[in-house]
Design a protein around this motif. Structure first.
Motif, PDB file in Angstrom:
ATOM      1  N   HIS A 166      24.300  67.737  38.343  1.00 27.75           N
ATOM      2  CA  HIS A 166      25.301  67.513  37.295  1.00 27.75           C
ATOM      3  C   HIS A 166      25.507  68.851  36.587  1.00 27.75           C
ATOM      4  N   TYR A 167      26.572  69.508  36.965  1.00 31.93           N
ATOM      5  CA  TYR A 167      26.865  70.857  36.488  1.00 31.93           C
ATOM      6  C   TYR A 167      28.050  70.806  35.531  1.00 31.93           C
ATOM      7  N   VAL A 168      27.877  71.410  34.362  1.00 30.93           N
ATOM      8  CA  VAL A 168      28.930  71.446  33.346  1.00 30.93           C
ATOM      9  C   VAL A 168      29.204  72.898  32.974  1.00 30.93           C
ATOM     10  N   GLN A 169      30.471  73.238  32.876  1.00 29.26           N
ATOM     11  CA  GLN A 169      30.875  74.581  32.453  1.00 29.26           C
ATOM     12  C   GLN A 169      32.038  74.449  31.478  1.00 29.26           C
ATOM     13  N   ASN A 170      32.087  75.335  30.497  1.00 22.66           N
ATOM     14  CA  ASN A 170      33.162  75.326  29.522  1.00 22.66           C
ATOM     15  C   ASN A 170      34.145  76.470  29.767  1.00 22.66           C
ATOM     16  N   VAL A 171      35.248  76.412  29.067  1.00 22.25           N
ATOM     17  CA  VAL A 171      36.194  77.524  28.980  1.00 22.25           C
ATOM     18  C   VAL A 171      36.496  77.726  27.502  1.00 22.25           C
ATOM     19  N   THR A 172      36.209  78.901  26.985  1.00 18.64           N
ATOM     20  CA  THR A 172      36.472  79.167  25.565  1.00 18.64           C
ATOM     21  C   THR A 172      37.933  79.567  25.434  1.00 18.64           C
ATOM     22  N   ASP A 173      38.813  78.552  25.467  1.00 18.41           N
ATOM     23  CA  ASP A 173      40.248  78.813  25.524  1.00 18.41           C
ATOM     24  C   ASP A 173      40.897  78.947  24.155  1.00 18.41           C
ATOM     25  N   VAL A 174      40.091  79.137  23.122  1.00 14.01           N
ATOM     26  CA  VAL A 174      40.595  79.640  21.837  1.00 14.01           C
ATOM     27  C   VAL A 174      39.447  80.401  21.185  1.00 14.01           C
ATOM     28  N   ASP A 175      39.685  81.671  20.909  1.00 23.87           N
ATOM     29  CA  ASP A 175      38.670  82.520  20.289  1.00 23.87           C
ATOM     30  C   ASP A 175      39.350  83.824  19.891  1.00 23.87           C
ATOM     31  N   ASP A 176      38.695  84.578  19.012  1.00 28.99           N
ATOM     32  CA  ASP A 176      39.301  85.808  18.511  1.00 28.99           C
ATOM     33  C   ASP A 176      39.728  86.770  19.616  1.00 28.99           C
ATOM     34  N   PRO A 227      31.994  73.984  42.299  1.00 29.06           N
ATOM     35  CA  PRO A 227      32.602  73.721  40.996  1.00 29.06           C
ATOM     36  C   PRO A 227      31.733  72.835  40.122  1.00 29.06           C
ATOM     37  N   PRO A 228      31.927  72.904  38.809  1.00 27.55           N
ATOM     38  CA  PRO A 228      31.230  71.970  37.915  1.00 27.55           C
ATOM     39  C   PRO A 228      31.802  70.567  38.039  1.00 27.55           C
ATOM     40  N   ARG A 229      30.971  69.592  37.726  1.00 30.09           N
ATOM     41  CA  ARG A 229      31.460  68.215  37.679  1.00 30.09           C
ATOM     42  C   ARG A 229      32.391  68.048  36.489  1.00 30.09           C
ATOM     43  N   HIS A 230      32.063  68.716  35.388  1.00 31.09           N
ATOM     44  CA  HIS A 230      32.910  68.688  34.195  1.00 31.09           C
ATOM     45  C   HIS A 230      33.254  70.119  33.815  1.00 31.09           C
ATOM     46  N   TYR A 231      34.540  70.407  33.701  1.00 27.99           N
ATOM     47  CA  TYR A 231      35.050  71.732  33.343  1.00 27.99           C
ATOM     48  C   TYR A 231      35.882  71.528  32.084  1.00 27.99           C
ATOM     49  N   ILE A 232      35.338  71.923  30.947  1.00 27.78           N
ATOM     50  CA  ILE A 232      35.878  71.489  29.651  1.00 27.78           C
ATOM     51  C   ILE A 232      36.322  72.685  28.823  1.00 27.78           C
ATOM     52  N   GLY A 233      37.551  72.634  28.327  1.00 29.82           N
ATOM     53  CA  GLY A 233      38.052  73.660  27.429  1.00 29.82           C
ATOM     54  C   GLY A 233      37.640  73.396  25.993  1.00 29.82           C
ATOM     55  N   CYS A 242      29.994  74.868  22.796  1.00 26.04           N
ATOM     56  CA  CYS A 242      29.161  74.579  23.963  1.00 26.04           C
ATOM     57  C   CYS A 242      28.174  73.460  23.686  1.00 26.04           C
ATOM     58  N   VAL A 243      27.670  73.401  22.467  1.00 23.13           N
ATOM     59  CA  VAL A 243      26.730  72.338  22.111  1.00 23.13           C
ATOM     60  C   VAL A 243      27.382  70.973  22.252  1.00 23.13           C
ATOM     61  N   ALA A 244      28.591  70.838  21.717  1.00 24.83           N
ATOM     62  CA  ALA A 244      29.286  69.551  21.776  1.00 24.83           C
ATOM     63  C   ALA A 244      29.515  69.125  23.226  1.00 24.83           C
ATOM     64  N   ILE A 245      29.932  70.063  24.063  1.00 27.78           N
ATOM     65  CA  ILE A 245      30.209  69.747  25.460  1.00 27.78           C
ATOM     66  C   ILE A 245      28.921  69.396  26.199  1.00 27.78           C
ATOM     67  N   ALA A 246      27.869  70.185  25.980  1.00 28.63           N
ATOM     68  CA  ALA A 246      26.606  69.937  26.672  1.00 28.63           C
ATOM     69  C   ALA A 246      25.997  68.603  26.265  1.00 28.63           C
ATOM     70  N   LEU A 247      25.964  68.320  24.965  1.00 32.37           N
ATOM     71  CA  LEU A 247      25.372  67.061  24.515  1.00 32.37           C
ATOM     72  C   LEU A 247      26.171  65.862  25.007  1.00 32.37           C
ATOM     73  N   ASP A 248      27.489  66.009  25.042  1.00 31.42           N
ATOM     74  CA  ASP A 248      28.340  64.901  25.472  1.00 31.42           C
ATOM     75  C   ASP A 248      28.110  64.566  26.939  1.00 31.42           C
ATOM     76  N   HIS A 249      27.952  65.585  27.782  1.00 36.09           N
ATOM     77  CA  HIS A 249      27.905  65.349  29.220  1.00 36.09           C
ATOM     78  C   HIS A 249      26.500  65.389  29.814  1.00 36.09           C
ATOM     79  N   LEU A 250      25.562  66.059  29.145  1.00 38.66           N
ATOM     80  CA  LEU A 250      24.213  66.207  29.713  1.00 38.66           C
ATOM     81  C   LEU A 250      23.122  65.622  28.834  1.00 38.66           C
TER      82      LEU A 250
END
Length: 409
Positions: free
Chosen positions: A77-87, A122-128, A228-236
Motif C-alpha cells: 500500500h503505497y501513498v505519494q502526495n503532490v504539493t500542488d500549492v506552495d510558495d 505507481p502509488p495506490r493513492h496519488y493525492i494532491g 503529508c500528515v493528513a494524507i498519510a493518516l487518512d490512507h495508511l
C-alpha cells in the motif's frame, strides 16, 4: 488525482527476503516485518520543474522497496502526495507569467510520463495537497483546540513542545534545526512565535495568492508538513512501515510531520522507519531547482537515451550515498545495458538460480543495488566467456532484473 500506469512485475520462483533498511531516527539498520500488507508513504514533488535526476534517484530507491516487498509475496500500500500549492510553485508561476494551476498540472503530467518510462511502480493513492484540504482543516482545528497549536496574526502554528518526541527523527541539535528551518521554508525569526522552530499549519489568506475555506481557521491554505500528515493518516494510519524521501526532508519535513501526527493521535511512532535517499550533484553542487543545475529525465529521453540506461545509472549508486551525475555515469550505464541485453539474447546460458538469490540478498540488505548489479555483471561475463547449457537461464535473468530492479531487457 490519478497516478501513472503500472508495468507488469514478473513473478519469480521461490520467495524474496525480508527487508533490512537504514532508519534515520535510530541511526541503524532495522528489520521490517510488515505483515501481509506493507505500508509506505513517499513525499512527492512540488510540480514546478519536473523530473530531474535527483527526483528520479529518490523514487528509484522507494521503487526498490516496493519490489523487495512484492517478491516476499506481500501486497504493498503505497501513498505519494503532490504539493500542488506552495510558495515555490506560486513564485515560479509569477516569474514565468503563467497560471499556477496550469503549471502544476503540466509538470505533474510530465512527472507521470517520466515515472512510466522509468518503470517506477505507481502509488495506490496519488493525492494532491489541494484535494486534501478538506481533510487537513479538521486536523489543524484539533491541534489548535487541544493546545498543541496557536494563532499568530491569523496564521496557525504548531507548538513543537506539544510532542515529547520532537527531534527524534533527525537527531539534530536546536541550533542546527534553526539554521535548516530558515533555509528550508521555515520562519524561525518571526516575532511572536512561542518557539523559533514552530512550523506553520495554516497560512491565512494573502492578497493575490490562492486560498480556501478553512472553517473556523478562516480562509487560507495549509502548511507543508500537515499536508503529508493528513494524507498519510487518512490512507495508511499510524505506525506505517516506511516514511520515505530525500535526505533533505529529514528536517524539517519529516521531523515536523511526525510530531504533528504524534500530537494528533497520542501514538508513537508515526512510521517504523524513516528512510532517506542521498542527494545528486552536478558540477560539484547538489542538484536543485533553486540553483538551476538540473539534468531532466525528459531531456535525456528526448535525446534518445533509453530509460533502462537511466535506471541503471541510478542503480549504480547506493541509495543513501550522495553522488554526482556525469556523462561517464550515463555512458557506463549504456554499456552495461548493452552487455546485459546481449547476454540474455542467447538461447541458453549458465544457471541463474544462484544469481537470483544473490540479487535478492543484496536488495534486502539496505537496498544494495550496486551489489545486485555486480552479481548480474558476473553472470553476463560468464555468459560471454563460455556460455552454458541451461535453456531457461537467460529468461530467468531477464525476469529477475525486471522484477527486482525495474530494468526491462
Amino acid at each position: 488525482m490519478h497516478a501513472w500506469p503500472a508495468s507488469e512485475v514478473p513473478a519469480l520462483p521461490g520467495k524474496g527476503r525480508d527487508l533490512r533498511i537504514h532508519d534515520t531516527a535510530t541511526g541503524g539498520s532495522v528489520a521490517l516485518d510488515p505483515g501481509p500488507v506493507a505500508r509506505i508513504y513517499v513525499c512527492g514533488i512540488t510540480p514546478y520543474d519536473a523530473t530531474h535526476i535527483g527526483h528520479a534517484a529518490t523514487y528509484n530507491a522507494f521503487d526498490l522497496v516496493q519490489r523487495v516487498w512484492l517478491d516476499t509475496k506481500r501486497q504493498v500500500h503505497y501513498v505519494q502526495n503532490v504539493t500542488d500549492v506552495d510558495d515555490p510553485l506560486l513564485e515560479r508561476a509569477v516569474r514565468d507569467n503563467v497560471d499556477w494551476v496550469a503549471l502544476a498540472e503540466q509538470e505533474t503530467a510530465l512527472f507521470r510520463e517520466d515515472m512510466t518510462a522509468l518503470r517506477m511502480l505507481p502509488p495506490r493513492h496519488y493525492i494532491g495537497a489541494v484535494e486534501a484540504i478538506p481533510g487537513i482543516v479538521p486536523l489543524v482545528e484539533r491541534l489548535r483546540d487541544s493546545g498543541a497549536a496557536y494563532e499568530l496574526e491569523g496564521d496557525v502554528y504548531f507548538s513543537v513542545e506539544a510532542d515529547p518526541h520532537f527531534g527524534g527523527v533527525s537527531g539534530l541539535d536546536a541550533a542546527t534545526m534553526r539554521q535548516l528551518s530558515a533555509e528550508r521554508g521555515g520562519d524561525p525569526d518571526r516575532p511572536g512565535k512561542k518557539n523559533p522552530l514552530d512550523p506553520m499549519l495554516w497560512m491565512a489568506a494573502r492578497e493575490g495568492e490562492p486560498s480556501w475555506d478553512g472553517g473556523s481557521l478562516g480562509r487560507g491554505r495549509p502548511g507543508w508538513h500537515i499536508e503529508c500528515v493528513a494524507i498519510a493518516l487518512d490512507h495508511l494510519g499510524m505506525g506505517f512501515d516506511v516514511q520515505g524521501g530525500g535526505s533533505d526532508l529529514a528536517f524539517p519535513h519529516h521531523e515536523m510531520g511526525a510530531s504533528h501526527a504524534q500530537a494528533l493521535t497520542g501514538e508513537f511512532p508515526m512510521a517504523k522507519a524513516y528512510v532517506h535517499a542521498g542527494m545528486v550533484a552536478l558540477d560539484g553542487e547538489k542538484m536543485s531547482k533553486s540553483k538551476g543545475n538540473l539534468v531532466f529525465v525528459s531531456t535525456l529521453r528526448r535525446a534518445g537515451v533509453d530509460p533502462a540506461a537511466i535506471r541503471l545509472a541510478l542503480l549504480s549508486h547506493h541509495y543513501r550515498a550522495d553522488w554526482e551525475w556525469t556523462d561517464q555515469v550515463l555512458q557506463d550505464a549504456l554499456a552495461r545495458l548493452e552487455r546485459w541485453r546481449a547476454a540474455v539474447s542467447r538461447p541458453d546460458g549458465p544457471s541463474a538460480e544462484a544469481l537470483v538469490e544473490e540479487v535478492r540478498e543484496a536488495l534486502a540488505n539496505d537496498l544494495d543495488a550496486p551489489a545486485a548489479l555486480a552479481a548480474v555483471d558476473r553472470w553476463a561475463a560468464l555468459q560471454q566467456e563460455r556460455g552454458g547449457t541451461d535453456e531457461g537461464a537467460p529468461g530467468v535473468v531477464s525476469r529477475a532484473v525486471d522484477a527486482l530492479m525495474g530494468v526491462a531487457l
